[in-house]
Design a protein around this motif. Sequence first.
Motif, PDB file in Angstrom:
ATOM      1  N   TRP A   8       0.821  -1.196   0.000  1.00 30.75           N
ATOM      2  CA  TRP A   8       0.000   0.000   0.000  1.00 30.75           C
ATOM      3  C   TRP A   8       0.861   1.253   0.000  1.00 30.75           C
ATOM      4  O   TRP A   8       1.868   1.322   0.694  1.00 30.75           O
ATOM      5  N   LYS A   9       0.408   2.241  -0.726  1.00 29.56           N
ATOM      6  CA  LYS A   9       0.910   3.613  -0.621  1.00 29.56           C
ATOM      7  C   LYS A   9      -0.171   4.357   0.149  1.00 29.56           C
ATOM      8  O   LYS A   9      -1.348   4.336  -0.240  1.00 29.56           O
ATOM      9  N   LYS A  19       0.457   9.227   8.448  1.00 28.35           N
ATOM     10  CA  LYS A  19       0.756   7.983   7.731  1.00 28.35           C
ATOM     11  C   LYS A  19       1.361   6.938   8.675  1.00 28.35           C
ATOM     12  O   LYS A  19       0.951   5.789   8.693  1.00 28.35           O
ATOM     13  N   ASN A  48       7.775   0.189   5.260  1.00 24.97           N
ATOM     14  CA  ASN A  48       8.948   0.494   4.449  1.00 24.97           C
ATOM     15  C   ASN A  48       9.845   1.461   5.223  1.00 24.97           C
ATOM     16  O   ASN A  48       9.386   2.516   5.664  1.00 24.97           O
ATOM     17  N   ASP A  51      12.555   5.590   2.523  1.00 23.84           N
ATOM     18  CA  ASP A  51      11.662   6.554   1.890  1.00 23.84           C
ATOM     19  C   ASP A  51      12.343   7.341   0.774  1.00 23.84           C
ATOM     20  O   ASP A  51      11.862   8.379   0.341  1.00 23.84           O
ATOM     21  N   VAL A  55       7.692   7.020  -4.849  1.00 25.64           N
ATOM     22  CA  VAL A  55       6.590   6.182  -5.326  1.00 25.64           C
ATOM     23  C   VAL A  55       6.598   4.801  -4.679  1.00 25.64           C
ATOM     24  O   VAL A  55       5.761   3.966  -4.985  1.00 25.64           O
ATOM     25  N   SER A  57       6.071   1.780  -2.006  1.00 20.66           N
ATOM     26  CA  SER A  57       4.984   1.449  -1.087  1.00 20.66           C
ATOM     27  C   SER A  57       5.403   1.777   0.333  1.00 20.66           C
ATOM     28  O   SER A  57       6.584   1.755   0.672  1.00 20.66           O
ATOM     29  N   ASP A  58       4.409   2.066   1.164  1.00 22.78           N
ATOM     30  CA  ASP A  58       4.678   2.407   2.555  1.00 22.78           C
ATOM     31  C   ASP A  58       4.603   1.214   3.494  1.00 22.78           C
ATOM     32  O   ASP A  58       5.235   1.197   4.542  1.00 22.78           O
ATOM     33  N   ARG A  91      -5.488   4.717   2.287  1.00 26.90           N
ATOM     34  CA  ARG A  91      -4.510   4.446   1.235  1.00 26.90           C
ATOM     35  C   ARG A  91      -4.751   5.283  -0.012  1.00 26.90           C
ATOM     36  O   ARG A  91      -5.864   5.709  -0.286  1.00 26.90           O
TER      37      ARG A  91
END
Length: 101
Positions: A8-9, A19, A48, A51, A55, A57-58, A91
């Motif tokens: 997911w982002k 976030k 993640n 950073d 782009v 994903s988190d 998201r």
Amino acid sequence: MIRHIVMWKLKDEALGKTKKENIAIIKEKLYALKPIIPEILSMEVHENVNDADAVASDAVLIMDAEDLQALERYKNHPEHKKVSAFVKEVRLSRTAVDYII
């Protein structure tokens, strides 16, 4: 066995949380499913830590199920649907892959 991977982002802020706070909530909610949904053979949820790529994903979910039918039961379980609804609210995007291991 099927491995289910979801990335997911997330929105920078959503539902009054940052976030990072929402990632922690997602982790908590997903791990709470393990004792409830027997189709979950194993599960990992990670944030993640790199950073550098805007782009990227988190967060990621890595979950194993016995077969595609078990994965579908997991996806359609009412408690999973509640977690999924929360994640949809926080998201920006979702990517998934399922493969045989």
